[in-house]
Structures are given as C-alpha cells and as structure tokens.
Design a protein around this motif. Sequence first.
Motif, mmCIF file in Angstrom:
data_model
loop_
_atom_site.group_PDB
_atom_site.id
_atom_site.type_symbol
_atom_site.label_atom_id
_atom_site.label_comp_id
_atom_site.label_asym_id
_atom_site.label_seq_id
_atom_site.Cartn_x
_atom_site.Cartn_y
_atom_site.Cartn_z
ATOM 1 N N HIS A 1 -10.133 1.103 10.254
ATOM 2 C CA HIS A 1 -9.806 1.301 11.667
ATOM 3 C C HIS A 1 -8.601 2.197 11.951
ATOM 4 C CE1 HIS A 1 -12.822 -1.667 12.587
ATOM 5 N NE2 HIS A 1 -12.229 -2.553 11.815
ATOM 6 N N ILE A 2 -7.777 2.476 10.975
ATOM 7 C CA ILE A 2 -6.580 3.282 11.217
ATOM 8 C C ILE A 2 -6.665 4.658 10.560
ATOM 9 C CG2 ILE A 2 -4.087 3.432 10.929
ATOM 10 C CD1 ILE A 2 -4.793 1.264 12.851
ATOM 11 N N LEU A 3 -6.924 4.686 9.265
ATOM 12 C CA LEU A 3 -6.842 5.933 8.520
ATOM 13 C C LEU A 3 -7.878 6.991 8.906
ATOM 14 C CD1 LEU A 3 -5.895 4.630 4.962
ATOM 15 C CD2 LEU A 3 -4.428 5.373 6.843
ATOM 16 N N PRO A 4 -9.104 6.622 9.325
ATOM 17 C CA PRO A 4 -10.053 7.690 9.703
ATOM 18 C C PRO A 4 -9.518 8.628 10.779
ATOM 19 C CG PRO A 4 -11.226 5.622 9.435
ATOM 20 C CD PRO A 4 -9.758 5.294 9.341
ATOM 21 N N LYS A 5 -8.691 8.113 11.698
ATOM 22 C CA LYS A 5 -8.174 8.953 12.791
ATOM 23 C C LYS A 5 -6.715 9.355 12.621
ATOM 24 C CE LYS A 5 -11.406 7.430 16.369
ATOM 25 N NZ LYS A 5 -11.554 6.844 17.719
ATOM 26 N N LEU A 6 -5.928 8.511 11.956
ATOM 27 C CA LEU A 6 -4.497 8.802 11.832
ATOM 28 C C LEU A 6 -4.057 9.100 10.410
ATOM 29 C CD1 LEU A 6 -2.908 6.122 14.233
ATOM 30 C CD2 LEU A 6 -3.382 8.540 14.700
ATOM 31 N N ARG B 1 -6.251 -7.197 14.462
ATOM 32 C CA ARG B 1 -4.922 -7.798 14.309
ATOM 33 C C ARG B 1 -4.377 -7.549 12.902
ATOM 34 N NH1 ARG B 1 -2.751 -11.959 11.980
ATOM 35 N NH2 ARG B 1 -4.774 -12.673 11.198
ATOM 36 N N LYS B 2 -5.244 -7.725 11.899
ATOM 37 C CA LYS B 2 -4.823 -7.472 10.513
ATOM 38 C C LYS B 2 -4.448 -6.008 10.312
ATOM 39 C CE LYS B 2 -7.498 -11.159 8.312
ATOM 40 N NZ LYS B 2 -8.611 -11.471 7.368
ATOM 41 N N ALA B 3 -5.234 -5.118 10.912
ATOM 42 C CA ALA B 3 -4.939 -3.684 10.783
ATOM 43 C C ALA B 3 -3.573 -3.362 11.368
ATOM 44 C CB ALA B 3 -6.030 -2.867 11.477
ATOM 45 N N LEU B 4 -3.251 -3.955 12.525
ATOM 46 C CA LEU B 4 -1.963 -3.702 13.168
ATOM 47 C C LEU B 4 -0.817 -4.277 12.335
ATOM 48 C CD1 LEU B 4 -0.623 -2.462 15.650
ATOM 49 C CD2 LEU B 4 -0.855 -4.672 16.787
ATOM 50 N N ASN B 5 -1.019 -5.470 11.785
ATOM 51 C CA ASN B 5 0.011 -6.076 10.940
ATOM 52 C C ASN B 5 0.265 -5.243 9.685
ATOM 53 O OD1 ASN B 5 0.278 -8.165 12.743
ATOM 54 N ND2 ASN B 5 -0.991 -9.594 11.591
ATOM 55 N N ARG B 6 -0.828 -4.773 9.060
ATOM 56 C CA ARG B 6 -0.690 -3.937 7.861
ATOM 57 C C ARG B 6 0.044 -2.636 8.206
ATOM 58 N NH1 ARG B 6 -3.106 -8.112 6.681
ATOM 59 N NH2 ARG B 6 -4.872 -8.309 5.244
ATOM 60 N N LEU B 7 -0.259 -2.089 9.386
ATOM 61 C CA LEU B 7 0.388 -0.845 9.800
ATOM 62 C C LEU B 7 1.893 -1.046 9.967
ATOM 63 C CD1 LEU B 7 -0.242 2.083 10.474
ATOM 64 C CD2 LEU B 7 -0.506 1.417 12.859
ATOM 65 N N GLY B 8 2.273 -2.211 10.485
ATOM 66 C CA GLY B 8 3.694 -2.511 10.606
ATOM 67 C C GLY B 8 4.379 -2.526 9.245
ATOM 68 N N ILE B 9 3.694 -3.068 8.228
ATOM 69 C CA ILE B 9 4.232 -3.081 6.864
ATOM 70 C C ILE B 9 4.358 -1.662 6.331
ATOM 71 C CG2 ILE B 9 3.720 -3.772 4.485
ATOM 72 C CD1 ILE B 9 2.380 -6.290 5.655
ATOM 73 N N VAL B 10 3.362 -0.828 6.617
ATOM 74 C CA VAL B 10 3.392 0.566 6.160
ATOM 75 C C VAL B 10 4.566 1.308 6.791
ATOM 76 C CG1 VAL B 10 2.151 2.772 6.213
ATOM 77 C CG2 VAL B 10 0.914 0.664 5.683
ATOM 78 N N PHE B 11 4.828 1.060 8.067
ATOM 79 C CA PHE B 11 5.950 1.718 8.740
ATOM 80 C C PHE B 11 7.284 1.273 8.123
ATOM 81 C CE2 PHE B 11 3.049 3.537 11.505
ATOM 82 C CZ PHE B 11 3.666 4.301 12.492
ATOM 83 N N LEU C 1 0.286 9.541 6.812
ATOM 84 C CA LEU C 1 0.122 8.092 6.892
ATOM 85 C C LEU C 1 -0.703 7.562 5.727
ATOM 86 C CD1 LEU C 1 0.443 5.411 8.380
ATOM 87 C CD2 LEU C 1 -1.629 5.965 9.667
ATOM 88 N N GLU C 2 -1.799 8.240 5.383
ATOM 89 C CA GLU C 2 -2.657 7.726 4.318
ATOM 90 C C GLU C 2 -1.913 7.670 2.986
ATOM 91 O OE1 GLU C 2 -6.083 10.170 4.068
ATOM 92 O OE2 GLU C 2 -5.038 11.918 3.276
ATOM 93 N N GLU C 3 -1.025 8.655 2.737
ATOM 94 C CA GLU C 3 -0.264 8.657 1.490
ATOM 95 C C GLU C 3 0.739 7.500 1.461
ATOM 96 O OE1 GLU C 3 -2.201 12.057 0.022
ATOM 97 O OE2 GLU C 3 -0.850 10.652 -0.970
ATOM 98 N N VAL C 4 1.414 7.291 2.580
ATOM 99 C CA VAL C 4 2.399 6.209 2.652
ATOM 100 C C VAL C 4 1.695 4.854 2.574
ATOM 101 C CG1 VAL C 4 4.229 5.159 4.035
ATOM 102 C CG2 VAL C 4 3.963 7.641 3.998
#
Length: 386
Positions: A126-131, A160-170, A95-98
Amino acid sequence: MNKLTVKGIAALPPGKHSDGAGLWLYKRETGAQWVFRFTIHGRRREMGLGSYSVISLKEARDLAGDLRKAVHADKDPIKEREKQRREEARNIHLLEEVAVDAFESRKAELKGDGKAGRWFSPLELHILPKLGKVPVAEIDQKDIREVLAPVWHTKAETARKALNRLGIVFRHAAALGLDVDLQAAEKARALLGKPRAKKTNIPAMPWRDVPKFYQSLNDGSVTHLALRLLILTGVRSAPLRHIREDQIDGDIWTIPPELVKGRRDATTEFRVPLSSEALKVIEQARRHARAGYLCPNVRRGVISDMTLSMYMRRLGLEYRPHGFRSSLRDWIAECTNTPYEIAETVLGHKVGGAVERAYRRTDYLEQRRQIMEAWAALLTSVGDHS
C-alpha cells in the motif's frame, strides 16, 4: 582509431598517447590514466575515465564509444556523469531503500526473522508502489493520506499496520541523519480520521461440527495431517507448519521461542502436551518428513498457511484454520470446568500482569494434558455431538 595495443602500452614511455577518436592514455612513472578529449559547444574538455590498472584497453574504447554518442547528441559527458552521480546519491535515500534498510535492521526482533514477510508486506502493498521512488525527506502527511485513503476504511487493519510501519521507517531515516518529518505519519492519521471498518473475528467452525470435519481428513496427505494436528493441539499455524522431529520428546512438543507469538525472550518456549491421537498423527507424518520438518511443502520449505486455508475454501467452508483455536476454547468453556488461567494457557495466551506471571511459574502442563486427551476423544468419537 585503435592505435594502441596491449603489448605496445607496456613499452610506451611516460607521456600522452592517443588511441584515436578522442581516447588518450596519459602515462606517468607511477601509472597510467585513461582520458577522453572532446569538444562541445565550442569548448574543449577532458574527462578522466579511470586507471589503466583497473580499466582495460577494450573497456576504455567501449566507454569512449558511449561518450562520443553523448557528444553527438549534444550532451556534455562530464555534466551527464555528475548528474548521474547526484541521482545515484539521491536514490540511496528513496523511501523504498530506507524501508528495506529499516526492515533488515529489525529482523532480529521479528518472529522467524520476518521471513514470512508480514512486517514488510503492508508497506509493499500500500505504500511503496506509489511512494517508493520518492526521496523520504520529501514525503509529507498529504502524500501519505493520498496513498492510504483508498484502503483506510475498507482494509482498516492492513492500512493501520502500513501507517505504523511507515512511522518506524521515518524514525529509521532520522537515525540515518536524513531530514524527515517524524510527525508525518501521525499527521496523516489525523487527516485520514477514524476508520469506519470494525475489526472482525476470524471465522471459526462451531465445536460441535469439528469432529465430523476432523474425521474427514483421512487421506494421509501432508495437508490432512497438518490440519488434524492443528485441530488436536490448538496451536497457531506457524509453529504447526514448522514442527520438527527434534522438537518432540515423548509426548511433549516444545515450540521454540521464535515461533511463539508475543514471546521474544530467547529463553521462552511453550510446551504442548500431545494426546495419544496427536502422537498417532505425528507418526503418520514422519513418512513425509524432509530436512527434519514433519509438514514439508511439495518443492521446498514447509507447507504454507495458504495451502491449509485454500483446502477449506475448496470445500466451500467459510471457516479458517486459525479459527479452530476458538472452537477449542468454546468447547473448554461450555463443556468443562477448566479454570480460566488453564484454559487460556491451553492456547498459549498470557494471563495476568507481569508481576503475577513472575510469581506463577507453572504452565499447567498436567492439567492441559487431561484437557487435550478429552478434546481428542471428542474429535475421534462417532455420533451426535450436540
């Protein structure tokens, strides 16, 4: 061991030549190849190490030494290398690379090429430290809920921003050809529920108190001058901190499009009329100028937003630098007869729909000039402002 020499290798005929302890050089008419021979679990094996034209004699011996240690530890070097290659291939899709790749591909769309890091920071916090070390194809909505649940209600906007950014990453991962669940972020949102926290406005100093604070900024430092100019112009922090001498022409400061919030059209700029007081502040700031910037940092770059906020915090104030825009807007509403369109344009806000804006080409520069002169007069006046 160490039977071969660099000079001797050049004179060797085609064939197999031992350096000792399992290291061999297979020489052919067209070149030479290093090979490591070993026996493990009663089975004799050969492992190619690379071409002699790429790997020197010393490097081949070092590699062979590491491989002998692996054999001694009852590990098959060939299988270990294959395992490492699979792991490396797998890591490309972490995930961190993508996420980093997605960020890099979107820099051109972001204000200032995303140099402030605000696009990436919610993921980083909030996302990358664990995933971050998890292959993106293995992440589902339950994983996302687990990492965001602790901040979903306490830091709702950031979450909310973290979740939105994650959607873009996916979506970026899918474009790369990875097998991901494009609905994972939205499914996680459903699992998390509606945030309880309400969005709060940035604390703003009442406009009646601003003149006293403005007049206290009198030591001529970059921090004081930057805050003065921020209050005088009503602009956001980013363009103020990045103000350059070449952006100023007479009494007009033209903010380039990359520093204008919400305006990504490469031709869209924003003109700010400078009051006579603002021009005085700019003249004082010129003695601090470095590399063209009027508000430089002590070491390099420009003064940070945190520097301005921390200055106010050290004074025991709850207000934030960005809040001075609200102070100015309240004063305009309460003490002037300025039409709504002009008042909003003072702050650089868009007014009306796209069609309306297409026909209304003016930026009300002259009307705004009068407002900013009146605001500056208030800021520099002495006495009760109630």
